[in-house]
Design a protein around this motif. Sequence first.
Motif, PDB file in Angstrom:
ATOM      1  N   LYS A 140       0.839  -1.034   0.161  1.00 12.01           N
ATOM      2  CA  LYS A 140       0.100  -0.060   0.063  1.00 12.01           C
ATOM      3  C   LYS A 140       0.867   1.156   0.079  1.00 12.01           C
ATOM      4  CE  LYS A 140      -0.547   1.071   4.985  1.00 12.01           C
ATOM      5  NZ  LYS A 140      -1.294   1.414   5.996  1.00 12.01           N
ATOM      6  N   THR A 141       0.353   2.171  -0.591  1.00  5.06           N
ATOM      7  CA  THR A 141       1.321   3.566  -0.725  1.00  5.06           C
ATOM      8  C   THR A 141       0.207   4.661  -0.558  1.00  5.06           C
ATOM      9  OG1 THR A 141       2.978   4.742  -1.797  1.00  5.06           O
ATOM     10  CG2 THR A 141       1.392   3.775  -3.300  1.00  5.06           C
ATOM     11  N   GLU A 142       0.711   5.903  -0.105  1.00  4.96           N
ATOM     12  CA  GLU A 142       0.068   7.127  -0.281  1.00  4.96           C
ATOM     13  C   GLU A 142       0.734   8.264  -0.416  1.00  4.96           C
ATOM     14  OE1 GLU A 142      -1.150   8.913   4.023  1.00  4.96           O
ATOM     15  OE2 GLU A 142      -2.164   6.890   3.616  1.00  4.96           O
ATOM     16  N   PHE A 143       0.279   9.158  -0.906  1.00  5.90           N
ATOM     17  CA  PHE A 143       1.044  10.292  -1.239  1.00  5.90           C
ATOM     18  C   PHE A 143       0.318  11.401  -0.862  1.00  5.90           C
ATOM     19  CE2 PHE A 143       1.858  14.166  -3.756  1.00  5.90           C
ATOM     20  CZ  PHE A 143       3.169  14.540  -3.470  1.00  5.90           C
ATOM     21  N   ARG A 144       0.535  12.624   0.083  1.00 10.56           N
ATOM     22  CA  ARG A 144      -0.202  13.609   0.208  1.00 10.56           C
ATOM     23  C   ARG A 144       0.514  14.952   0.233  1.00 10.56           C
ATOM     24  NH1 ARG A 144      -4.901  12.492   4.056  1.00 10.56           N
ATOM     25  NH2 ARG A 144      -5.086  10.272   4.258  1.00 10.56           N
ATOM     26  N   TYR A 145      -0.307  16.069  -0.051  1.00  7.98           N
ATOM     27  CA  TYR A 145       0.305  17.262  -0.388  1.00  7.98           C
ATOM     28  C   TYR A 145      -0.558  18.275   0.492  1.00  7.98           C
ATOM     29  CZ  TYR A 145       1.296  21.669  -2.536  1.00  7.98           C
ATOM     30  OH  TYR A 145       1.526  23.192  -2.989  1.00  7.98           O
ATOM     31  N   ASN A 146       0.030  19.388   0.915  1.00 10.94           N
ATOM     32  CA  ASN A 146      -0.725  20.651   2.002  1.00 10.94           C
ATOM     33  C   ASN A 146       0.090  21.593   1.381  1.00 10.94           C
ATOM     34  OD1 ASN A 146      -1.049  21.552   5.436  1.00 10.94           O
ATOM     35  ND2 ASN A 146      -2.292  22.004   3.500  1.00 10.94           N
ATOM     36  N   LEU A 147      -0.579  22.800   0.820  1.00  6.24           N
ATOM     37  CA  LEU A 147      -0.218  24.030   0.801  1.00  6.24           C
ATOM     38  C   LEU A 147      -0.966  24.748   1.643  1.00  6.24           C
ATOM     39  CD1 LEU A 147       1.238  26.577  -0.646  1.00  6.24           C
ATOM     40  CD2 LEU A 147      -0.648  26.503  -2.364  1.00  6.24           C
TER      41      LEU A 147
END
Length: 740
Positions: free
Chosen positions: A303-310
């Motif tokens: 399993k993998t996840e990528f998150r981004y927050n600006l």
Amino acid sequence: MNRLLFIVFSILCLNTYAQNKIKGKVLDKTTQTAIPYATIYLPELETGTTTNDKGEFSLELSKGTYKIVISYIGFQTQSLSITVPSKETLTFLLSESAMEMEEVIISTPFHKLQSENVMKVEQKKMTELKASGALTLAGGITSIAGVESVSTGNSIGKPVIRGLSSNRVLVYTQGVRLENQQFGSEHGLGINDAGIESVEVIKGPASLLYGSDALGGVLYLNPERFANMETSSADASVNYFTNTKGYSTNAGYKASSNGFKFLFRGSLTEHSDYDTKDYHVTNTRYREQDFKAGFGYQASKFKTEFRYNLNNAKLGLPEEIGIQSTAKTPLLPYQNIDNHIFSSKSTLFFDNSSLDVTLGFIYNNRKEFEEEHHHDEDEDGHEDEEHDEHEELEAALNMKLKTFNYDVKYNLPTIGKFETIVGVQGMNQTNSNHGEESLIPDATTNDFGVLATSHIHFETIDIQLGARYDFRSIDIDNNFDKTYNSFNGALGFKTNILKNVTTRLNLATGFRAPNLAELASDGTHEGTNRYEIGNENLTNEQNFQVDLALEYKNEHIELFANAFYNKVNNYIFLNPNGELINGDPVFLYEQENAFLYGGEFGLHFHPHPIHWLHLESSFETVTGQLDNDDYLPMIPANSLTNTLRVEFNSETIKNINAFVKLRSTFAQNNVNTFETTSDAYNLLSLGVGGTFKMFNNDMNVSLSATNLLDTEYVHHLSRLKSDGIFNMGRNVNIGVTYTL
């Protein structure tokens, strides 16, 4: 390389089809009746489902052993392990309980329920914190016992855990270490509460788990979960605040299908200067824009996840009571901050073990605009309040902090009663200056740490122990290089000394390497009107803490007592030397041994048979002193919080809740030589909320009021205290959330 990619892709494809269907049902233990819509969650896979109207569910999982958590409102949460494949239908029996549902604790390595945890960790849902009427995340966490906030108005807040703050408290978000120049006194979290599901607080040294800067504790922010398998949802909310004529709004959407999942959320917040009974506090206004997105993929063994927050924030910096206005555009001086957070979390599952890899990159660009750099003032020195005027200015202070960090942990196969994790963590960080002023020098920091920890479960006692080694190097450009290292360990016990009494005893060491400001400052700090000089000879802060927690719980009442003693060797602090530079007093960074002690104590009463009624009370206290008997600065005052709360459902409205809360803060007379004492005060708050159907979808409406009596008070940890400026007066918050 291409061959390797082909092999990896082939394995993932094969694993996708190596699924085994398991079936189960959830029943009331007393009546043996089905529990519909109970939540089934697998924390290792970060996925789950719900039971149907017959209390049944099914999941497709690959071969292996997994932890499964079953929960439902009004019942005690159950956590246990299942082995796949299983030919039998699994049956889970839940017992009624008036206590809130337990959640899996993410900030500790073994991801257990708090009732199973050796270490005491406080966890609060973000919806619960927001219901209290707080404007910001930093304000909301102060409702957790033992947690306070150093504030500059409403927009800037720094967490304080048992009297320690700034670099002594580590913040994690999206599973990665947050680095946003938190060593500055006017540097807040830079995180918006939209898209945050829950908050966890580790009180005390957590260097074993996280390394340097976790000397005083950890604030762990859990992002919202992805949608359950084959589901989707959307929601939008708006909150209005009467005191600041401000609003906070956000909207999001998430979906999960065929192993892929994604989510996104955007928010906008604006506030005017906050109001007291007698005046508006000039330039406490601010504007914040936030965007969060996530993408995940899950196969049977991977399993993998990528998150981004600006996050972009324009924050006014209050200096004195001046212009009385309800405008929302910040005046000079103000900060313009861009914070980018990229994170990647991946897990590779083996038959009886797993490998977790977390990577993060944080880019923080902090600009500060000051009056002396305003070239468009008129002859009287008046300023225009418009944004476009400010955008033409050149930033007096322009700092860029780039941080890459990594965290690799291997969960070894369980051997008998032993669960063991080994891992490495590290960080590379560069700080650079691009403005006219340079308070903190250009520098490069590198961290490396290696750790091992085990949880041992016996019939009557649980033990957790571990050890860690860390190395840090700091290269300050054209000045000097420094290296620091430290060994740390932790040992904890949990047992039931009586039938309903749980005891936790934890002993842990922690450390903190000096930060750039403490080592190499050489200039006037405008926010505090003092000239600060760093000390390149500073050594590690090293501490040892003993934490004892007692908890009594039965069907109707819960009592808790959590006491601690924290010895900090080589505590770093500022001390004036009696000189002046450019009219500002000179402060030097020095070190001396210190100690802190105190705790949190309270009760939760829910009488039978009216389980919808809750009476909660908590008292928190902390005292901090140097070995020379001087009190440490910025230690929060003792406080007592009493809350009367009701929760129930009706045929038309569900999750009905209401509360009345009285927080009594005592006078703080144990102050540092350069502080003033603070008076006692009482703040009354209340709120009500519920969820009902509108167009066949859920709409939640809430109404809360803080400082209902419009009390004039000054919080001891307010940075406006030295100017005698009051904290915010009465505020009414109206919130609406609509879910599709």
